[in-house]
Design an enzyme around this catalytic site. Sequence first.
Site, PDB file in Angstrom:
ATOM      1  N   TYR A 115      -0.723   8.268  -2.588  1.00  0.00           N
ATOM      2  CA  TYR A 115      -0.662   8.406  -4.173  1.00  0.00           C
ATOM      3  C   TYR A 115      -1.976   9.224  -4.487  1.00  0.00           C
ATOM      4  CZ  TYR A 115       3.190   3.802  -3.872  1.00  0.00           C
ATOM      5  OH  TYR A 115       3.932   3.258  -3.709  1.00  0.00           O
ATOM      6  N   GLY A 116      -3.253   8.640  -3.790  1.00  0.00           N
ATOM      7  CA  GLY A 116      -4.018   9.441  -3.978  1.00  0.00           C
ATOM      8  C   GLY A 116      -4.014  11.211  -5.445  1.00  0.00           C
TER       9      GLY A 116
ATOM     10  N   GLU B 226      -7.001   9.624   9.986  1.00  0.00           N
ATOM     11  CA  GLU B 226      -5.432  10.153  10.424  1.00  0.00           C
ATOM     12  C   GLU B 226      -5.320  10.458  11.117  1.00  0.00           C
ATOM     13  OE1 GLU B 226      -2.212   9.747   7.263  1.00  0.00           O
ATOM     14  OE2 GLU B 226      -2.773   8.207   6.577  1.00  0.00           O
TER      15      GLU B 226
ATOM     16  N   THR C 145      -6.125   3.427  -4.777  1.00  0.00           N
ATOM     17  CA  THR C 145      -5.054   4.299  -6.379  1.00  0.00           C
ATOM     18  C   THR C 145      -4.431   3.394  -6.668  1.00  0.00           C
ATOM     19  OG1 THR C 145      -5.021   6.182  -5.233  1.00  0.00           O
ATOM     20  CG2 THR C 145      -4.069   6.042  -6.846  1.00  0.00           C
TER      21      THR C 145
ATOM     22  N   CYS D 186      -3.502  -0.776  -1.597  1.00  0.00           N
ATOM     23  CA  CYS D 186      -3.921   0.677  -2.258  1.00  0.00           C
ATOM     24  C   CYS D 186      -5.592   0.496  -3.170  1.00  0.00           C
ATOM     25  CB  CYS D 186      -2.398   1.145  -2.924  1.00  0.00           C
ATOM     26  SG  CYS D 186      -3.046   2.875  -2.636  1.00  0.00           S
TER      27      CYS D 186
ATOM     28  N   CYS E 217     -11.840   3.212  -1.267  1.00  0.00           N
ATOM     29  CA  CYS E 217      -9.930   3.529  -0.151  1.00  0.00           C
ATOM     30  C   CYS E 217      -9.557   3.187   0.568  1.00  0.00           C
ATOM     31  CB  CYS E 217      -9.955   5.355  -0.337  1.00  0.00           C
ATOM     32  SG  CYS E 217      -8.471   5.455   0.574  1.00  0.00           S
ATOM     33  N   THR E 218      -8.176   2.325   0.968  1.00  0.00           N
ATOM     34  CA  THR E 218      -7.948   1.430   2.286  1.00  0.00           C
ATOM     35  C   THR E 218      -9.064   2.636   3.538  1.00  0.00           C
ATOM     36  OG1 THR E 218      -6.108   2.915   2.424  1.00  0.00           O
ATOM     37  CG2 THR E 218      -5.836   1.147   1.936  1.00  0.00           C
ATOM     38  N   HIS E 219      -8.816   3.653   3.770  1.00  0.00           N
ATOM     39  CA  HIS E 219      -9.035   4.167   4.693  1.00  0.00           C
ATOM     40  C   HIS E 219     -10.181   4.332   4.804  1.00  0.00           C
ATOM     41  CE1 HIS E 219      -5.508   5.727   4.063  1.00  0.00           C
ATOM     42  NE2 HIS E 219      -4.729   6.524   6.020  1.00  0.00           N
TER      43      HIS E 219
ATOM     44  N   ASP F 226       1.016  -1.591  -0.268  1.00  0.00           N
ATOM     45  CA  ASP F 226      -0.217   0.385  -0.246  1.00  0.00           C
ATOM     46  C   ASP F 226       0.807   1.419   0.688  1.00  0.00           C
ATOM     47  OD1 ASP F 226      -2.317   1.555   0.086  1.00  0.00           O
ATOM     48  OD2 ASP F 226      -1.814   1.912   2.813  1.00  0.00           O
ATOM     49  N   SER F 227       0.030   2.382  -0.365  1.00  0.00           N
ATOM     50  CA  SER F 227       1.191   3.813  -0.261  1.00  0.00           C
ATOM     51  C   SER F 227       1.688   4.261   1.225  1.00  0.00           C
ATOM     52  CB  SER F 227       0.102   5.299  -0.316  1.00  0.00           C
ATOM     53  OG  SER F 227      -1.213   4.750  -0.189  1.00  0.00           O
TER      54      SER F 227
HETATM   55  N1  DGL Z   1      -3.784   3.887   0.155  1.00  0.00           N
HETATM   56  C1  DGL Z   1      -4.237   4.772  -0.417  1.00  0.00           C
HETATM   57  C2  DGL Z   1      -6.156   4.422  -1.462  1.00  0.00           C
HETATM   58  O1  DGL Z   1      -6.354   3.150  -1.018  1.00  0.00           O
HETATM   59  C3  DGL Z   1      -5.121   6.308   0.384  1.00  0.00           C
HETATM   60  C4  DGL Z   1      -3.316   7.234   0.777  1.00  0.00           C
HETATM   61  C5  DGL Z   1      -3.157   7.696  -0.754  1.00  0.00           C
HETATM   62  O2  DGL Z   1      -3.230   8.449  -0.868  1.00  0.00           O
HETATM   63  O3  DGL Z   1      -2.103   6.928  -0.819  1.00  0.00           O
HETATM   64  O4  DGL Z   1      -5.839   4.729  -2.038  1.00  0.00           O
END
Ligand code: DGL
Length: 270
Positions: free
Chosen positions: A42-43, A152, A75, A73, A184-186, A10-11
């Site tokens: 990464y987003g 976060e 993205t 991730c 998205c992961t979060h 993941d990022s």
């Molecule tokens: N992990 C990224 C995603 O799921 C979110 C955080 C980022 O922008 O890197 O897209």
Amino acid sequence: MDNRRIGIFDSGLGGLTVMKELMALLPNESIVYFGDTGRIPYGTKSEETVLKYTRSDISFLNTFPLKAIVAACGTASSIALPKLSGQYDIPLLGVTKAASRRAAQVTKNGRVGVIGTTGTVRSGAYSAFIKEENPAIETVSVACPMFVPLVEYGYAEKEAAKMIAKDYLQTIMDSGADTLILGCTHYPLLRKVIQEVVGDSVSLINPGECVAQDIYEQLAKDDMLSDAPEKDQYQFYVSDVPAEFVRLGSMFLERPISGLVSRIDIEKYN
Ligand code: DGL
């Protein structure tokens, strides 16, 4: 039977929400996790950059003897995976395809909402994968960039999260979607607030759960499930100092990060 590890990247630390699903569904598997904490987010990055970063994340993971790699991730899965499929000797699975398939099965009215980072939404990958499943399904996608910092910084359960969610999700509600992908992961950590805003009639899809199911099925079909965990079952690597990853990571994984967290220089891999 195959006791090699599963790699996941993941990022940053958000991918631990996906790892959590793998750990729950596949308790005998050993996993190596890479979080690109030195280059997150990464987003907001361009396609070329996300592709380059994803390639190097996979190159690093490929230094381990693995049986499969999961892109946690949203993205990277949306932008890079469609361009990288078929380029590696082991299966490479992403959350976008897995969640699209599930959403196409779950929707009853043929309208699916997608929320994700700016890069994920711009890529159009969800709507393309969903169309492959069923061309009649309409997809409406909305970027929710403020959701990542809200999680976060510990605001997932606060009123501010609800206010922002109401604003972001209005377009989804106006579309009449009966299914919403948390792309998205979060976002699984905002599940409660999102469900409150869109109402109980909307089914929420957690891509982590979907990709865990996919990998389980693929390994089972090929007789590649592990029969027992390796020593140091869970290993973690990051590209910046580990302290923040260890601190916040337990919130994403919903358990303390007990495995070893090491720092690597990701720039060495391409
Ligand atoms: N992990 C990224 C995603 O799921 C979110 C955080 C980022 O922008 O890197 O897209």
